[in-house]
Scaffold this motif. Structure first.
Motif, mmCIF file in Angstrom:
data_model
loop_
_atom_site.group_PDB
_atom_site.id
_atom_site.type_symbol
_atom_site.label_atom_id
_atom_site.label_comp_id
_atom_site.label_asym_id
_atom_site.label_seq_id
_atom_site.Cartn_x
_atom_site.Cartn_y
_atom_site.Cartn_z
ATOM 1 N N SER A 92 -3.245 11.757 -12.676
ATOM 2 C CA SER A 92 -4.078 10.558 -12.514
ATOM 3 C C SER A 92 -5.467 10.766 -13.112
ATOM 4 O O SER A 92 -6.171 9.811 -13.377
ATOM 5 N N MET A 93 -5.862 12.031 -13.295
ATOM 6 C CA MET A 93 -7.184 12.314 -13.852
ATOM 7 C C MET A 93 -7.120 12.651 -15.336
ATOM 8 O O MET A 93 -8.122 13.039 -15.934
ATOM 9 N N SER A 94 -5.941 12.566 -15.934
ATOM 10 C CA SER A 94 -5.819 12.876 -17.362
ATOM 11 C C SER A 94 -6.329 11.714 -18.202
ATOM 12 O O SER A 94 -6.036 10.549 -17.900
ATOM 13 N N ILE B 250 5.807 6.621 -3.875
ATOM 14 C CA ILE B 250 5.121 7.596 -3.022
ATOM 15 C C ILE B 250 3.938 8.087 -3.839
ATOM 16 O O ILE B 250 4.036 9.031 -4.627
ATOM 17 N N ALA B 251 2.837 7.364 -3.702
ATOM 18 C CA ALA B 251 1.609 7.654 -4.444
ATOM 19 C C ALA B 251 0.447 7.372 -3.508
ATOM 20 O O ALA B 251 -0.323 6.442 -3.727
ATOM 21 N N PRO B 252 0.343 8.150 -2.427
ATOM 22 C CA PRO B 252 -0.593 7.788 -1.364
ATOM 23 C C PRO B 252 -2.078 7.868 -1.747
ATOM 24 O O PRO B 252 -2.851 7.036 -1.317
ATOM 25 N N THR B 253 -2.435 8.892 -2.541
ATOM 26 C CA THR B 253 -3.852 8.997 -2.947
ATOM 27 C C THR B 253 -3.906 9.413 -4.410
ATOM 28 O O THR B 253 -2.936 9.938 -4.970
ATOM 29 N N LEU B 254 -5.078 9.206 -4.995
ATOM 30 C CA LEU B 254 -5.261 9.598 -6.402
ATOM 31 C C LEU B 254 -5.149 11.109 -6.556
ATOM 32 O O LEU B 254 -4.588 11.610 -7.520
ATOM 33 N N TYR C 8 -3.459 13.117 -4.656
ATOM 34 C CA TYR C 8 -2.043 13.490 -4.471
ATOM 35 C C TYR C 8 -1.326 13.501 -5.823
ATOM 36 O O TYR C 8 -0.587 14.437 -6.154
ATOM 37 N N LEU C 9 -1.587 12.471 -6.629
ATOM 38 C CA LEU C 9 -0.933 12.361 -7.934
ATOM 39 C C LEU C 9 -1.395 13.472 -8.872
ATOM 40 O O LEU C 9 -0.609 14.049 -9.614
ATOM 41 N N GLU C 10 -2.693 13.753 -8.836
ATOM 42 C CA GLU C 10 -3.221 14.798 -9.712
ATOM 43 C C GLU C 10 -2.658 16.166 -9.297
ATOM 44 O O GLU C 10 -2.294 16.974 -10.139
ATOM 45 N N ARG C 11 -2.564 16.387 -7.980
ATOM 46 C CA ARG C 11 -2.033 17.681 -7.503
ATOM 47 C C ARG C 11 -0.556 17.826 -7.875
ATOM 48 O O ARG C 11 -0.102 18.910 -8.227
ATOM 49 N N ALA C 12 0.146 16.719 -7.779
ATOM 50 C CA ALA C 12 1.567 16.762 -8.158
ATOM 51 C C ALA C 12 1.707 17.193 -9.610
ATOM 52 O O ALA C 12 2.571 17.991 -9.977
ATOM 53 N N TYR C 13 0.785 16.689 -10.434
ATOM 54 C CA TYR C 13 0.807 17.025 -11.869
ATOM 55 C C TYR C 13 0.357 18.459 -12.116
ATOM 56 O O TYR C 13 0.881 19.140 -13.003
ATOM 57 N N GLN D 123 5.022 20.637 -5.370
ATOM 58 C CA GLN D 123 5.352 20.871 -3.964
ATOM 59 C C GLN D 123 5.544 19.522 -3.271
ATOM 60 O O GLN D 123 6.490 19.313 -2.533
ATOM 61 N N ASP D 124 4.599 18.616 -3.538
ATOM 62 C CA ASP D 124 4.660 17.254 -2.985
ATOM 63 C C ASP D 124 4.718 16.288 -4.160
ATOM 64 O O ASP D 124 3.682 15.882 -4.689
#
Lengths: 408, 503
Positions: free
Chosen positions: B214-216, B348-352, B354-359, B369-370
């Motif tokens: 999400s931060m890319s 399942i995209a609860p926070t911005l 969260y998406l960046e960590r997933a990436y 992991q999530d």
């Protein structure tokens, strides 16, 4: 005081060839030149005459280790070189040597060198500049290994009419049966070498390839064997005169690699460099630059590298006008000199030299169509007592000097 | 033997679109498909493990212009007019239901509960996104110039017309679209909304299908791209689903006199002196044709089917440099029907963050992991899109990671929808390696090349080769790896046919 190790850091130092222990003892004028990142002796004497005449009359021993060398092996080794160069590598026999240039996909020369077929699936390629990236790029999808041997493989060039006699003394096997542009394995001082009948002088000559660790032993053996034949350690400046006589050109002097050209006009094709004979358009399969070379072959080249003989009487006249005898350079001149047809510039000389053996002032010139036709009369610029004059000259085919013993 | 003038490699939607256009123009075309059924990513498959799975996408639409020009309505394709719902699971256990329409009362009311200010912004946002998508649509149907060798005679007019369209958007919008392309989803959404759940829900669509967080930078672009292909945030269904789309295209090809051969995988595109001669099938059969159009990804087509030895070295290098890097996995879950998942497209995209960590995990060669999930249901069947499951796992391989992939995806979904876990009866999963092996997608990249700023517009598939041609005369590219591609739209297929017919 900086640490000695700082001063001697590889970044700041020119590399030494495996023959340095000998060449540095002999290079009394310290006339060193840079060649492929190495120290190369320009000459071992204050003048070039002795070394030049060794090439033409007896035997010159030249350290050519700075040449870039690759070993190409594997199932697709021939296929890689067939794709890389415009020559038909599949037709090469084991032990055969090809001289060739190679191009980018616009059909413009990147570099030139020799290809030696060491075995069915094993080749050696020499180049003036590093080519690893280009080789690797061309090898995508092939089963082939490319290994650079520049530092592991030392090389000597023994050039001159007496070179065969010297090698017959030094080598375990006689080299009499070794034909022009062929290679054979041999031994010198018990050390394995490969000997190819090649060179950069246009004379009878051989190049001897050996493991760098055997370099000094082999140098000594050749010097001992050649003593009675006048073997002469020779620098690259005398070789530069000889190669012009032989009509051989040099990267960065007589042409610019397409990979370094600033503008399209600086690039040259094999046809333009007189290497049309190396371009085999009938061969099977794609090779780099094929399309562009086919087009150039069809449409004709607008430039060509040819020989130019400067008319002696004309030169004499220009000097006589200021009360001087003609002056000629003492070594090969690597500088661009304009060539004219009437008032119009139609080309330029890239290397010019006095030819002691021919007693002629000669030049490698790049001329526009149609002035490159042999026999064409043109004029070349000469600087006579600080004034630019023109001297008549005649276009000739290369080489200027082609002794019968070169290929015999 | 064939009497086809043009062979088309691959019966995915783009291959079929190209074939239909060419057949419609009177060309004799033959489409060659490796698998037993046409449809590409929209068709189901039997995996190497023997498991059978449905198509990879819950829905897909072709651009309306294609539906019209190929008269696909006559072949049974109709678009659903109904606004689809996009449901984002919130961190607190609730959910946010969005319909991508400027004046959907329920949507505005749902946003108002999070932020009254954001509710006021929604109509303007939807309007802007639609205009931005329309611009992208116009750009995608314009053949890009072959930079750096721009030829005004060919490229000038379409480009000028595109510039005019952009200008007509009005100065403010035009500037905003240009800015948005290079922005990150976080920067872009935060300019519009203050409520994190809304921003995260939108950002989920921005990173969908691409290996970006999400931060890319450039996820502003991918958001507009996905919005264009979906017609909003949610997937929109067509009659008969993805299979209906394939069926309509197949009919369009056949009724125009084209042929389709399935179970006819192309092993080699035959080339001599940089001119295409035809293809050799996996069976050894050789088919001659003066024109071959490949809908396989550019890397597979050029380095795999043609082979690097037939191509100029610099071109080989460029082709090797196309970034593929797939990081999507899929789960097909059969439940007893009591999964309690909402209708529509569930994210399942609860926070911005969260998406960046997933990436983040892809940077280290690990599976999230999530993970970010997107879930659609069809009765008791649940399809789960999982990101990020990087193709290039470090210290592991997809042979052994499959159970872990299934566990993480199911656990993540169950965290938000607890009833789901108990309803699971069987699970089939598709890893990036399955995508490569079964669907022929290099590195499991669904988009045939990442949708990143240096691989779009005139740089797709390669700089200087945006005109569907290749260094091999008679070989054209029409797949998703071309300009307009990535996702299901049919645009590259249409552009390729037009480029080919223009000559």
């Amino acid at each position: 005081m900086p640490e000695l190790s700082t001063v001697h850091h590889p970044l700041y130092q020119l590399r030494r060839t495996p023959f340095h222990a000998r060449t540095s003892q002999l290079c009394l004028p310290h006339n060193w030149r840079r060649w492929g990142g190495c120290l190369a002796a320009g000459s071992y004497d204050l003048g070039l005459d002795r070394e030049y005449w060794a090439i033409r009359n007896h035997a010159a021993l030249i350290d050519i280790s700075p040449l870039i060398k690759y070993e190409i092996t594997g199932r697709d080794a021939a296929r890689l070189l067939h794709r890389l160069t415009p020559r038909d590598i599949h037709r090469m026999q084991v032990g055969q040597v090809y001289y060739t240039g190679w191009c980018d996909d616009d059909g413009k020369l990147l570099d030139d060198g020799t290809v030696t077929r060491i075995g069915e699936q094993s080749f050696r390629l020499t180049a003036a500049e590093p080519q690893y990236r280009w080789l690797a790029l061309n090898a995508v999808g092939m089963q082939v290994q490319v290994t650079e041997l520049t530092e592991q493989l030392a090389a000597l060039s023994l050039q001159g009419p007496k070179s065969r006699a010297i090698l017959n003394l030094a080598c375990e096997q006689p080299v009499d049966s070794l034909k022009y542009f062929r290679m054979a394995f041999n031994r010198i001082a018990g050390k394995p070498v490969s000997v190819s009948r090649t060179g950069y002088t246009g004379d009878l000559g051989y190049e001897i390839w050996m493991d760098a660790t055997d370099a000094l032993v082999i140098w000594d053996a050749l010097m001992a064997a050649g003593h009675d034949y006048g073997i002469t350690p020779t620098g690259i400046l005398a070789m530069d005169m000889a190669r012009v006589e032989a009509g051989l050109f040099m990267l960065d002097v007589d042409y610019t690699s397409a990979s370094h050209a600033w503008i399209p006009g600086q690039r040259s094709s094999p046809y333009e460099m007189g290497l049309g004979w190396t371009v085999n358009l009938d061969k099977q399969g794609y090779f780099v630059g094929r399309r562009a070379l086919e087009r150039e072959h069809r449409e004709g080249s607008s430039w060509k590298l040819v020989g130019l003989e400067i008319d002696w009487e004309g030169l004499e006249r220009e000097y006589a006008a200021v009360g001087m005898p003609p002056q000629v350079p003492a070594s090969a001149v690597r500088g661009s000199i304009p060539v004219y047809a009437g008032p119009r510039q139609v080309g330029y000389a890239s290397t010019s030299t006095w030819s002691p053996v021919l007693k002629k002032y000669i030049a490698l010139v790049h001329l526009q169509q149609p002035y490159f036709t042999p026999g064409t009369k043109v004029e070349i610029e000469v600087t006579v007592e600080h004034h630019r004059r023109k001297s008549p000259a005649t276009v000739v085919t290369l080489p200027f000097y082609d002794p019968e013993w070169k290929k015999k | 033997m064939t009497n086809a003038e043009i062979l088309i490699v691959g019966a995915g939607h783009n291959g079929l679109v190209t074939a239909a256009y060419l057949a419609q123009a009177g060309k004799k075309v033959l489409v060659l498909e490796q698998r037993a059924t046409a449809g590409g990513q929209l068709a189901g498959a039997t995996l190497a493990s023997g498991a059978t799975v449905p198509g990879l996408h819950p829905a897909g639409q072709l651009r309306p212009v294609i539906v019209k020009e190929l008269d696909l309505a006559r072949h049974g394709l109709t678009m659903s007019a109904a606004d689809a719902a996009y449901v984002s699971a919130l961190p607190d256990g609730g959910s946010l239901r969005l319909v991508s329409s400027a004046n959907d009362v329920a949507t505005i009311e749902a946003i108002r509960r999070l932020s009254p200010r954001d509710a006021g912004c929604w109509p303007e946002f939807v309007g802007f996104m639609n205009r931005a998508a329309a611009f992208l649509d116009a750009a995608y149907s314009t053949t890009m110039p072959r930079l750096p060798k721009i030829e005004l005679r060919w490229d000038g007019l379409p480009l000028a017309s595109l510039a005019l369209k952009l200008r007509r958007m009005g100065g403010k919008d035009m500037f905003r679209v240009m800015r948005s392309l290079s922005m990150s989803a976080v920067e872009f959404t935060e300019e519009w909304f203050e409520s994190e759940p809304i921003n995260a829900a939108i950002a989920g669509v921005a990173i969908h299908g691409v290996t970006l967080g999400s931060m890319s930078a450039g996820t502003g672009f991918t958001l507009i791209h996905n919005w264009l292909n979906r017609g909003g945030l949610a997937h929109r269904t067509t009659t008969g689903g993805p299979q209906g789309l394939t069926d309509a295209l197949v009919k369009a090809v056949l009724t125009n006199g084209g042929e389709i051969r399935t179970g006819a995988g192309v092993a080699q595109i035959l080339v001599e002196h940089q001119r295409v001669l035809g293809v050799r099938l996996e069976s050894g059969e050789e088919l001659k044709a003066s024109t071959v159009v490949s809908s396989a990804d550019p890397r597979r087509t050029l380095l795999g089917l043609v082979g690097a030895p037939e191509l100029p070295p610099e071109f080989v290098w460029q082709t090797q440099s196309i970034r593929m890097r797939g990081s999507v996995a899929k789960l097909f879950v059969q439940t007893d029907g009591r999964h309690r998942l909402p209708e529509g497209t569930v994210a399942i995209a609860p926070t911005l963050k969260y998406l960046e960590r997933a990436y983040d995990s892809t940077k280290y060669g690990e599976m999230s992991q999530d993970p970010y999930l997107e879930v659609t249901t069809s009765g008791a069947d649940v399809m789960v899109h999982v990101q990020f499951a990087t193709y290039a796992l470090r210290n592991a391989d997809w042979g052994s990671m499959r159970p872990e992939l299934e566990k993480r995806a199911i656990d993540t979904l169950a965290l938000h929808f607890p009833a789901f876990k108990g309803s699971v009866q069987s699970v089939q999963s598709i890893t990036p390696v399955d995508l490569e092996q079964t669907w022929g997608l290099t590195e499991g990249d669904l988009n045939h090349g990442q949708l990143i700023l240096d691989q779009i517009f005139f740089m797709r598939p390669l700089p200087g080769w945006s005109n569907h041609r290749t260094p091999i005369d008679g070989l054209y590219l029409c797949g998703s790896g071309l300009h307009g591609g990535g996702g299901i739209s049919g645009t590259p297929g249409r552009n390729a046919a037009r480029a080919l017919l223009r000559g």
